[in-house]
Every structure is written in structure tokens, then in C-alpha cells.
Design a protein around this motif. Structure first.
Motif, mmCIF file in Angstrom:
data_model
loop_
_atom_site.group_PDB
_atom_site.id
_atom_site.type_symbol
_atom_site.label_atom_id
_atom_site.label_comp_id
_atom_site.label_asym_id
_atom_site.label_seq_id
_atom_site.Cartn_x
_atom_site.Cartn_y
_atom_site.Cartn_z
ATOM 1 N N THR A 147 -9.576 -0.833 0.434
ATOM 2 C CA THR A 147 -9.566 0.582 -0.078
ATOM 3 C C THR A 147 -8.257 1.005 -0.142
ATOM 4 O O THR A 147 -7.119 1.527 -1.402
ATOM 5 C CB THR A 147 -10.032 1.453 -0.070
ATOM 6 O OG1 THR A 147 -9.716 1.540 1.302
ATOM 7 C CG2 THR A 147 -11.311 1.982 -0.238
ATOM 8 N N PRO A 148 -6.830 1.081 0.518
ATOM 9 C CA PRO A 148 -5.624 0.635 0.928
ATOM 10 C C PRO A 148 -4.368 0.616 -0.163
ATOM 11 O O PRO A 148 -3.542 1.413 -0.706
ATOM 12 C CB PRO A 148 -5.135 1.339 1.945
ATOM 13 C CG PRO A 148 -6.091 1.264 3.110
ATOM 14 C CD PRO A 148 -7.604 0.885 2.637
ATOM 15 N N ALA A 180 -6.737 10.273 -1.649
ATOM 16 C CA ALA A 180 -6.727 9.525 -0.088
ATOM 17 C C ALA A 180 -6.886 9.869 1.189
ATOM 18 O O ALA A 180 -7.316 9.241 1.838
ATOM 19 C CB ALA A 180 -4.505 10.019 0.351
ATOM 20 N N SER A 232 0.347 -0.914 0.081
ATOM 21 C CA SER A 232 -0.064 -0.385 -0.369
ATOM 22 C C SER A 232 0.738 1.548 0.017
ATOM 23 O O SER A 232 1.957 1.546 1.044
ATOM 24 C CB SER A 232 -0.809 -0.156 1.120
ATOM 25 O OG SER A 232 -1.313 1.053 1.528
ATOM 26 N N TRP A 264 2.030 0.135 7.051
ATOM 27 C CA TRP A 264 0.632 -0.613 6.362
ATOM 28 C C TRP A 264 0.649 -1.770 7.172
ATOM 29 O O TRP A 264 -0.650 -2.294 7.072
ATOM 30 C CB TRP A 264 0.697 -0.959 4.602
ATOM 31 C CG TRP A 264 -0.474 -1.810 4.307
ATOM 32 C CD1 TRP A 264 -1.501 -1.553 3.956
ATOM 33 C CD2 TRP A 264 -0.170 -3.644 4.209
ATOM 34 N NE1 TRP A 264 -1.970 -2.679 4.291
ATOM 35 C CE2 TRP A 264 -1.265 -3.854 4.050
ATOM 36 C CE3 TRP A 264 0.931 -4.469 4.794
ATOM 37 C CZ2 TRP A 264 -2.080 -5.292 3.720
ATOM 38 C CZ3 TRP A 264 0.457 -5.673 4.260
ATOM 39 C CH2 TRP A 264 -0.794 -6.026 3.993
ATOM 40 N N ILE A 267 -10.075 7.310 1.372
ATOM 41 C CA ILE A 267 -9.547 5.914 2.106
ATOM 42 C C ILE A 267 -9.445 6.709 3.364
ATOM 43 O O ILE A 267 -9.401 5.762 4.567
ATOM 44 C CB ILE A 267 -8.415 5.955 1.387
ATOM 45 C CG1 ILE A 267 -7.892 5.421 0.631
ATOM 46 C CG2 ILE A 267 -7.315 5.138 2.105
ATOM 47 C CD1 ILE A 267 -6.278 5.541 -0.119
ATOM 48 N N SER A 316 -5.001 2.812 -3.377
ATOM 49 C CA SER A 316 -4.691 4.326 -3.683
ATOM 50 C C SER A 316 -3.926 4.950 -4.151
ATOM 51 O O SER A 316 -4.125 5.581 -4.950
ATOM 52 C CB SER A 316 -2.983 4.469 -2.102
ATOM 53 O OG SER A 316 -1.724 3.660 -2.863
ATOM 54 N N TYR A 328 -0.455 4.119 0.001
ATOM 55 C CA TYR A 328 -0.477 4.696 1.181
ATOM 56 C C TYR A 328 -0.604 5.020 2.721
ATOM 57 O O TYR A 328 0.483 6.317 3.072
ATOM 58 C CB TYR A 328 -2.090 4.592 1.326
ATOM 59 C CG TYR A 328 -2.450 5.685 2.582
ATOM 60 C CD1 TYR A 328 -3.441 6.655 2.147
ATOM 61 C CD2 TYR A 328 -3.181 5.335 3.824
ATOM 62 C CE1 TYR A 328 -4.291 7.853 2.844
ATOM 63 C CE2 TYR A 328 -3.981 6.251 4.228
ATOM 64 C CZ TYR A 328 -4.259 7.164 3.844
ATOM 65 O OH TYR A 328 -4.419 8.237 4.779
#
Length: 399
Positions: free
Chosen positions: A111-112, A120, A54, A62, A123, A115, A56
Motif C-alpha cells: 500500500t505505501p 495515508a 514511496s 521507506w 496505509i 500513496s 508516504y
């Protein structure tokens, strides 16, 4: 207030039907087991390839976030939604409302991973919504029942929400608060384990062994919770200081004495008991390691994983196994496969935490071996408990 009203029933043939959303422990315990396998498998792949799953959260972020707010929060959700109904006599979400709450948790996990496609802020908003939603679902019956002795759970949920926000603030490049958020989240989950452990471990030990009286001292119980709260505050205000070490040492002594009073050595022949006692021992070890970290005796990652893999991992697996059979009307016994799963999580903790003390040059290999043991343990749980969690109670009662 009794811990969990776990009913013991003589097994009968399991009825047909689909009951996954009949009560909170069902979808969330199943999801927790699957997440424990998938998240560690994903992490091992990411670790070996050097590719973050991820973008994100980042490479390490993560793994840390998802094990806490993915796996652990699923267990917490299942436990609280089930326990609160017993404590208050007031229904917690079931059916469609429970399914929607579960889907919100699942959306925070998915959702992450996309990304590059999902903004963002969206998320963050989706993931941040779950813990407060759980707080409303579990907290409303507590407020209606005016159970002040259970208010600490609402405090923990509120602080977990703040911890999650701190992690997302860093993910969104707003503030460098990710590490503090992870520490706060771990502290709150350890506090939750300590609160629930104080209620259920001596209770289950006395019921499971019979003719045994555990020992509990009011000053120890108050100090056990107080030292953990103090440790969380100290870590946030005075991180990496001797003050943290002093509080951690005091907490270690208090919790070791607390565990001693619960007669852990008498539980060796009862897996549903020893898994909880060994889990609490790992909490004691983790607290001691926190002090050793301050004096540069061991790396901080070992203290973290003593608390998470050993303490939280074994406690959550043990509680899921027990609650699921109790609340589906089954006899309070488990098979050899689940006892083996308990042992595997303990082995995973030993490999991840203790072996690096003398084998740090083999650290990547140890991470892999620990992860494989963890994945195997929770795979066993999923296979054994899938039919238990999706089918109706064997005694025909609701839930």
C-alpha cells in the motif's frame, strides 16, 4: 525451556503437495527472502536515481521502515509462530488464518507504494495492524501455557508496535518521532536477537560440535539483556549524550564476553554455526560503534548498519536456513551455495560498515557493492529454499 525442537531426519524423496501455509515459518521465511531481494533492489534504484519509491515514508524512511518492518518482521513472525508451538505444545495459526496474517503483512508492504491513490491514514492503519496481530497469534499460546519466561517476547512485540506507530506519526505529519521510532525498532530487534541468541547459539554449538561444553554465567546473561534494555531507554530519553556512550561501552564488553563463552573459534568448519557466531560478533561491533558515534569518531550510519546488515542480517539468514531444514524433517546440513550466501552477507556488512572507514570518498560505490552482495545472498536462499518451504515435510509429519 528448550530453544527450538529442531528434528534431524535422514533425507528421503520430497513428497508432492503444497504446504506453504502448514506452519508459520513457511510463508514468512519465503516472503522474507523475496523481500530482502526486492527491497534492496528497489532501494539501490531509488538511491541511484534520487527518486523515492514511496512518497508516504519519504526517501530514507521507506528503506529504514521496510527493512525492519518488512524483511525483519517477516523473519520474526516465521520464527515465533514456529517456536511458540514447540515451546507450548499449542498450535499457532495455519491454513487460512495463517494465510490471512501473511496477507496483512503483504498489504503493509504494497500500500505505501500507491500513496497517491490510497489515503495515508489507511496505509498507516493496515501496516500498524500486523505487529499486534502477530502478538495475538504468538502470544495467545504463551498466555494459555502460562510461560512467564517467554513474556519478554510479548514486551518486544508491544514496543515494536509503539516504534511503528512513532514512524507513522511522522509519515502522517503528526509528530517528528520517526528517528526515535527507528532507533526503538532496531533496539528491540537487537534485544530479540540477544534473547534468542542466548538460547540457541550455545545449544546449537554443543549439538553441532559434540563433546564441547560452552560457558554461560548467570550474571553475564542477566547483564546482556539488562544493558540492551538500558541502552534503548537511554537513547530514547537522553539521545546523543555521553550517557548513551557509557551504556554502549558496557554493553559491548558484556556481549563480547558472552560470545567468548560460546566458543566461536571452534565453529569455523560448520557454516550453520559460524554464521550465528559472526552475526553476534557484528552485534558487539555495532554496540561499540554506537559509543564511537557519540564521540564523533565515526558516522552514525556505520553503527546502524553494523547492527542491521551484519548482526541482524546474518542472524536472520542463518536462523531461516536452519529452522527451515529442521522443521521439514531434513538432515541438519546445508550445501555450499547456502554457505556462500552466509559469506556474502558478511561481505556485504564489511563493505557497508568497515570499508567506509578508510574509503568514504567511495561511499556511493560501496553502498552499491554491498547491496549487490546482499541481493545475491538472498537470491540464493530463495532459489534453494523455495521447494523446501512449499512442499510437505519429507517425513510425512504435519507442519
Amino acid at each position: 525451556m528448550p530453544p527450538l525442537n529442531i528434528e534431524e531426519r535422514t533425507p528421503t524423496p520430497s513428497p508432492n503437495g503444497f504446504a506453504l501455509f502448514a506452519l508459520g515459518f513457511r510463508p514468512f521465511f519465503l516472503a522474507a527472502g523475496i523481500a530482502a531481494v526486492a527491497l534492496l533492489a528497489g532501494w539501490l534504484h531509488s538511491y541511484s536515481s534520487g527518486t523515492p519509491l514511496s512518497n508516504y515514508y519519504g526517501f530514507v524512511g521507506w528503506h529504514s521502515h521496510e527493512m525492519l518492518f518488512g524483511y525483519v518482521l517477516a523473519v520474526v513472525a516465521g520464527f515465533l509462530l514456529t517456536a511458540v508451538r514447540n515451546w507450548t505444545g499449542i498450535d499457532t495459526p495455519s491454513g487460512t488464518p495463517l494465510m490471512l496474517l501473511f496477507l496483512l503483512w503483504a498489504a503493509g508492504r504494497i500500500t505505501p507504494l500507491f500513496s497517491e491513490l490510497i489515503p495515508a491514514p489507511l496505509i498507516a492503519l493496515i501496516d500498524l495492524a500486523f505487529v499486534p496481530a502477530l502478538g495475538v497469534a504468538a502470544g495467545t499460546p504463551l498466555v494459555r501455557a502460562k510461560q512467564k519466561n517467554n513474556a519478554i517476547f510479548l514486551l518486544i512485540i508491544a514496543l515494536l508496535t509503539i516504534a511503528n506507530l512513532m514512524i507513522h506519526l511522522e509519515a502522517l505529519d503528526i509528530a517528528p518521532t520517526g528517528k526515535s521510532g527507528i532507533n526503538l525498532a532496531v533496539g528491540m530487534i537487537v534485544l530479540l536477537v540477544a534473547v534468542l541468541g542466548g538460547r540457541v547459539i550455545p545449544f546449537f554449538t554443543e549439538r553441532g560440535l559434540g563433546n564441547v561444553k560452552t560457558h554461560s554465567w548467570p550474571w553475564v546473561e542477566k547483564s546482556a539483556i539488562g544493558t540492551l534494555l538500558l541502552l534503548v531507554v537511554t537513547e530514547q530519553l537522553l539521545p546523543d549524550t555521553v550517557a548513551v556512550a557509557l551504556v554502549a561501552i558496557f554493553a559491548t564488553l558484556i556481549h563480547a564476553f558472552r560470545l567468548y563463552g560460546w566458543l566461536p573459534l571452534r565453529t569455523a568448519r560448520t557454516p550453520l554455526l559460524w554464521v550465528l557466531h559472526i552475526a553476534y560478533l557484528w552485534i558487539v561491533i555495532g554496540l561499540l560503534f554506537k559509543a564511537l558515534v557519540i564521540f564523533d569518531i565515526i558516522p552514525s550510519v556505520l553503527a546502524l548498519h553494523a547492527l542491521t546488515v551484519g548482526g541482524i542480517g546474518m542472524m536472520t539468514l542463518g536462523m531461516m536456513a536452519r529452522v527451515a531444514i529442521g522443521h521439514t524433517g531434513r538432515e541438519m546440513v546445508i550445501g555450499h551455495s547456502i554457505a556462500f550466501a552466509f559469506a556474502l552477507v558478511g561481505i556485504a556488512a564489511v563493505i557497508r560498515v568497515l570499508l567506509p572507514l578508510s574509503m568514504m570518498d567511495q561511499y556511493p560505490l560501496l553502498i552499491t557493492l554491498s547491496g549487490v552482495a546482499w541481493i545475491t545472498a538472498f537470491s540464493i536462499f530463495v532459489v534453494v529454499y523455495l521447494p523446501i518451504l512449499i512442499r510437505p515435510r519429507i517425513d510425512g509429519r504435519p507442519g
